[in-house]
Design a protein around this motif. Sequence first.
Motif, mmCIF file in Angstrom:
data_model
loop_
_atom_site.group_PDB
_atom_site.id
_atom_site.type_symbol
_atom_site.label_atom_id
_atom_site.label_comp_id
_atom_site.label_asym_id
_atom_site.label_seq_id
_atom_site.Cartn_x
_atom_site.Cartn_y
_atom_site.Cartn_z
ATOM 1 N N ARG A 272 46.349 64.436 60.484
ATOM 2 C CA ARG A 272 47.076 63.237 60.888
ATOM 3 C C ARG A 272 47.418 62.425 59.645
ATOM 4 O O ARG A 272 46.566 62.201 58.782
ATOM 5 N N ASP B 140 51.064 63.739 63.623
ATOM 6 C CA ASP B 140 49.860 64.555 63.732
ATOM 7 C C ASP B 140 50.206 65.946 64.222
ATOM 8 O O ASP B 140 51.225 66.156 64.886
ATOM 9 N N SER C 143 47.825 69.601 65.563
ATOM 10 C CA SER C 143 46.536 70.288 65.707
ATOM 11 C C SER C 143 46.753 71.606 66.431
ATOM 12 O O SER C 143 47.694 71.758 67.212
#
Length: 776
Positions: free
Chosen positions: A239, A257, A259
Amino acid sequence: MVSSKAKAYLTFTTALGLALIAAPAAAQDAAPQEAQADDSAFGGTEIIVTAQKRAQNLQDVPVAITVVSGDQLERANVNSAEQLFQRVPTLTFRKGNTNKDSALSIRGVGTISFSSGVEPSVSTVIDGVVYARTGQQTSDFLDVERIEVLRGPQGSLFGKNASAGVINIVTREPDDAFGGYVDAAWYEGNEYRIRGSLGGALSDGLKASLTGFWSQYAGNAINVFNGNRVNGYEHWGVRGKLIAEPTDAVKVTLIADYSKNSDDGFADSIGTVFSSAFNNAVFIPSLAPLTLDGKNQDIDNDLDPYTKDKNSGVSAQVDIDLGAASITSITAYRHWYNYQQRDGDFRSDAPTYVNTGTASGDVRSHDRGDLKFDQFTQELRLASTGPQFLEYVAGLYFYKTKEVDFFNRTVTACTASTLPTVNGLTPCAAGSSTYVTNQGNADFTTKLTSYSAFGQLTANISDDFRAIAGLRHTNDKVSYDFIRVSTSAAAFPGVNPGFTSSGSIKDSGWSGNAGLQYDLSDDIMAYSMYTRGYKGPALNVFFNMQARDTGRIDPETSNAYEVGLKTRLFDRRLTVNIAGFYAKYDNYQANFLDLVAGQVVTRLTNAGTVSTRGIEMDFNASLTDNFSLSGGLNYTDAHINQFICPPGAAVTCAAAINGKPLPFAPKYKGTVTMDWRLPLNIDGFNVDLNSSLAYQSRTQFDINQNPNAFQGAYAIWDAGITVRTDDDKYSLSFLVKNLTDKHFVIQRIPNGTSFMRQITPRDAERYVGVTGRVNF
């Protein structure tokens, strides 16, 4: 002979016991709480929250809120929403086979559904951005400053996604000074974590931070078919945050961000199997490598469970100070991708016999699917600043989502065999038998468009007395396109025949709140609040959709009442907050178990009327400058008032479930956490001891009240010790999770009346860990 591992446990628990005995005697009379919001576990720090869309002291907000700091989460190895329920008594987490099917509940109320046409009842908000699906918030917590759990409907300021409550996650902002940290952790069972952050001022009025993490866990179960470990994972993410303040009146925050999660599960292990002709002759012998009891967490699957998630997003928040008021704009886009696969027959050798007679249903079933989800949100609000007679928050909100799903179920049956029949069963084997494979493929797209206007007024009638009123109007449109293609004209296990449909629904509704707040003294505040909740219409868009599922699911509405007392006592060393509540939900949107050709599926329906009532207490006691206790305790009676059986259901639903508890709603839950800076007087070092206990009573998992679909009462005890330098630059922590090695499950799913599936979490066994950290 005692093993070295057992000796280590004994040494640690003995030391902990001696430390507790030596703790100040006053600690024995204190109980659980609301966590500190900074890095210190000691002292009477003021807790600032943004529960009403502006910064306020927790004790001044007429809402029941539990706050957990990022520091507390890190010390307890709580890394995701899945584990957060251990720290927040009113919160429960329903773990699905994939992140897509997981759900959160507050005060016993939440939405559990496989449908893409319904929204959650508990809203997850990260840095001001609503995450439209629970599955989006399944990655590890990253650089969290605090988590605010707002209990009960929050429709005025947070909208229809908050008909049961809000989880408001606030991440850390970059410091003005350049710096960062790196920490690494190892936990027993081959679990590893690495995190790091770097940030600070880039120039006058400009600062930034970059934070990342990587984590890996081997898993707590084995697939005995191939020896692979399951229920493990590998997660990583990053992030970036950039804050620009070109003038004293303008602040711009940009966040991006990304992931990625790769999970080996979560696997459905088989728990209890009930006696029947099929089970006794086919199913139980097939699962002979497993120990079929309530503690089994291993599987015997020819297809390993697997889930992959990718989450990404960008947001821009602009804050403008106008003097008497401020303007805030939050623009955000998020993308979520999810892939899943699972073994739907729960065996590695199916089909074993010709699919007839006693062996009917002996089939191999494999599921694979993926989804792509995109959302765009825009919030614009105006809020008063500083004390004045009329304080206000008003705004507009726009929300648009699109979900594209693909799902495949492949089923293979043995239809004939030349092998001799034994005890009425005809075995099958390659070269001697005829196998027939059928499959169903579904492609469906679901879109939601929503816009609303909202506002809340606080009238400061006197210095001590305030009146609050809020209102929100929401307009929704849900549309879908669906096509399922099947290789069979008739239903086969778990798959309906081909079906094509499209349609849309619209609706609108009001939500709001009204209440009174009175300061009995500088440190005691009482409040009462009425809240009207609204959750928009839904559609039951799922793999097995058919004509009966094309009708609208009506909006879910609620009327909630809450009274509370927030207190700071003994020179503000003791904070005790108490809330009593009652809420009734009409047209409750819930899952109902059904059958397709003998295989269990779920259907979304307006289940009728449910209610929840109870009392909660949070507390924080700073007994000395170096010793504190915090925690929470709640009693919740969440039950079904009147259940409405969905039209055409293959499974009988009886009025006998009226008055029974809602799923995932234990009556009693409590947590208590102790933090103690040991008075060792070691020059240059501090030694901190922490210990926590979480308890919950018996929990039913099935809305149909299957007598075997429950988890008995249990308590989990964790403890840790940290050695850190006086300047907090270096620290080393040791942790033991689940000291008493208490086994528990977080899900039991009835497969009709045949057997129970269950999911066992990571923390359902004792393990140790160590974390090292460097701040710079």
